[in-house]
Write an enzyme that holds these catalytic residues in place. Structure first.
Site, mmCIF file in Angstrom:
data_model
loop_
_atom_site.group_PDB
_atom_site.id
_atom_site.type_symbol
_atom_site.label_atom_id
_atom_site.label_comp_id
_atom_site.label_asym_id
_atom_site.label_seq_id
_atom_site.Cartn_x
_atom_site.Cartn_y
_atom_site.Cartn_z
ATOM 1 N N LYS A 40 -7.878 9.441 22.356
ATOM 2 C CA LYS A 40 -7.606 10.746 21.755
ATOM 3 C C LYS A 40 -7.346 11.811 22.827
ATOM 4 C CE LYS A 40 -7.411 9.626 17.545
ATOM 5 N NZ LYS A 40 -6.147 9.792 16.809
ATOM 6 N N TYR A 55 -12.355 5.192 22.364
ATOM 7 C CA TYR A 55 -11.784 6.061 21.331
ATOM 8 C C TYR A 55 -11.532 7.456 21.904
ATOM 9 C CZ TYR A 55 -11.349 8.913 17.133
ATOM 10 O OH TYR A 55 -10.899 9.810 16.177
ATOM 11 N N LYS A 99 0.832 -1.206 0.000
ATOM 12 C CA LYS A 99 0.000 0.000 0.000
ATOM 13 C C LYS A 99 0.867 1.256 0.000
ATOM 14 C CE LYS A 99 -4.061 -1.965 2.282
ATOM 15 N NZ LYS A 99 -4.936 -1.930 3.493
ATOM 16 N N THR A 129 -12.208 9.416 5.543
ATOM 17 C CA THR A 129 -11.043 8.548 5.388
ATOM 18 C C THR A 129 -11.402 7.132 5.848
ATOM 19 O OG1 THR A 129 -10.151 8.840 7.625
ATOM 20 C CG2 THR A 129 -9.595 10.529 5.983
ATOM 21 N N ASN A 173 0.214 10.261 13.219
ATOM 22 C CA ASN A 173 -1.035 10.472 12.491
ATOM 23 C C ASN A 173 -1.919 9.233 12.436
ATOM 24 O OD1 ASN A 173 -2.748 11.733 10.161
ATOM 25 N ND2 ASN A 173 -1.887 9.876 9.258
#
Length: 323
Positions: free
Chosen positions: A202, A198, A61, A234, A115
């Site tokens: 973060k 999640y 990829k 995304t 990222n």
């Protein structure tokens, strides 16, 4: 609520790809750079002659992404370089070898973009070490990677242009994190709530950014910032495809969110005076981060709660065996 509204619907960006300075001789590492926002960061840096490492699990990829980027401009017009670096953030045991490979190729690192991330995988998903997957990929892997790359970040001359670490967070932190940012018992014993996990991960990114700044900002002159890149369409939503349909009016193209991260990584506006700041779409230093989160980033002797330092210590404990 106005501050949140302006993140849902950001004003026209004042920082664009045209504002990226020449990057000749500078070295960059982007986790998750083969697709989405990371891909757009790599493409923009390449066109400014940066040496870019796309770090991720899949070499095929990454090579496809590299080929696609190289086709954007003739090689005769570009002095940049793109390379793949194998990285598995869900396997703490492998990260040291990734860094060793990087050090064979480079002596310094100008900017590290933490990222890559995962959002709401199936309940019970775990890393190779049996750690809840979102905590592992979004926090512990990047924490260990950054710690092991510290000598390369320190090798950059801060009098010319300090090295930087960008920790990618999410607007979900300001909207949904509990009072004080994190409940450490939830970090140590994760609940069966993928959305909460999640948000916790973060929030952890924000704390790692501010605590890294406290520990290395003044003494080492390394910039460390967290950012909400903005809602982008995304593959972050690969485990929750319905989100793309339900939230489509709020989702932007990845290249817009990339502007936020590029601003964090290369804009001259982000100075040592702004070290530890929180950056919002499409490249603005936030003036309105929740007061309890700012308090959590300070030590008790500074009038804060010390929660960021507590989370940092937790990450040290969890990664100590993998240095």
């Amino acid at each position: 609520m106005g501050a949140q509204w302006s993140q849902f619907f950001p004003p026209k960006p004042s920082f664009t790809e045209a504002d990226i300075p020449p990057l000749d001789g500078k070295v960059f590492l982007i986790t998750g750079g083969a697709s989405g926002i990371g891909y757009e960061i790599a493409r923009a840096l390449y066109q400014k002659n940066g040496r870019i490492y796309i770090a991720g699990r899949s070499e095929s990829k990454a090579q496809k992404a590299i080929t696609r980027i190289q086709q954007t401009l003739p090689l005769s017009e570009i002095g940049g370089r793109l390379e793949f670096l194998h990285l598995e953030l869900d396997d703490l045991n492998s990260i040291k070898s990734t860094v060793e490979e990087f050090k064979k190729r480079e002596q310094k690192l100008d900017v590290l973009w933490n990222n890559a991330g995962v959002s709401r995988p199936p309940t019970g998903s775990a890393s190779k070490q049996g750690i809840e997957l979102q905590l592992a990929i979004n926090c512990l892997g990047p924490f260990l990677l950054t710690q092991l790359l510290l000598p390369c970040l320190q090798a950059v001359d801060p009098t010319v242009n300090p090295s930087r670490v960008v920790w990618v967070s999410s607007q979900a932190v300001e909207l949904s994190a509990p009072q004080g940012g994190l409940i450490m018992s939830e970090v140590r014993s994760p609940p069966q709530d993928a959305t909460r996990l999640y948000v916790n991960s973060k929030m952890g990114n924000v704390f790692l950014a501010t605590e890294f700044e406290r520990r290395y900002g003044s003494s080492q002159r390394i910039l460390s910032v967290a950012c909400n890149p903005g809602a982008a369409s995304t593959n972050l939503f690969r485990h929750t495809p319905s989100v793309k349909y339900l939230a489509w009016p709020l989702l932007y193209k990845p290249e817009m969110a990339a502007l936020t991260e590029l601003y964090a990584g290369v804009s001259k506006d982000v100075t040592m005076e702004a070290n530890g700041c929180y950056i919002i779409p499409w490249g603005r230093i936030s003036k309105n981060l929740r007061a309890d989160l700012l308090e959590a980033a300070k030590l008790p002797e500074e009038g804060g709660t010390g929660r960021a330092a507590e989370f940092w210590t937790f990450c040290e404990e969890m990664t100590a065996a993998y240095h």
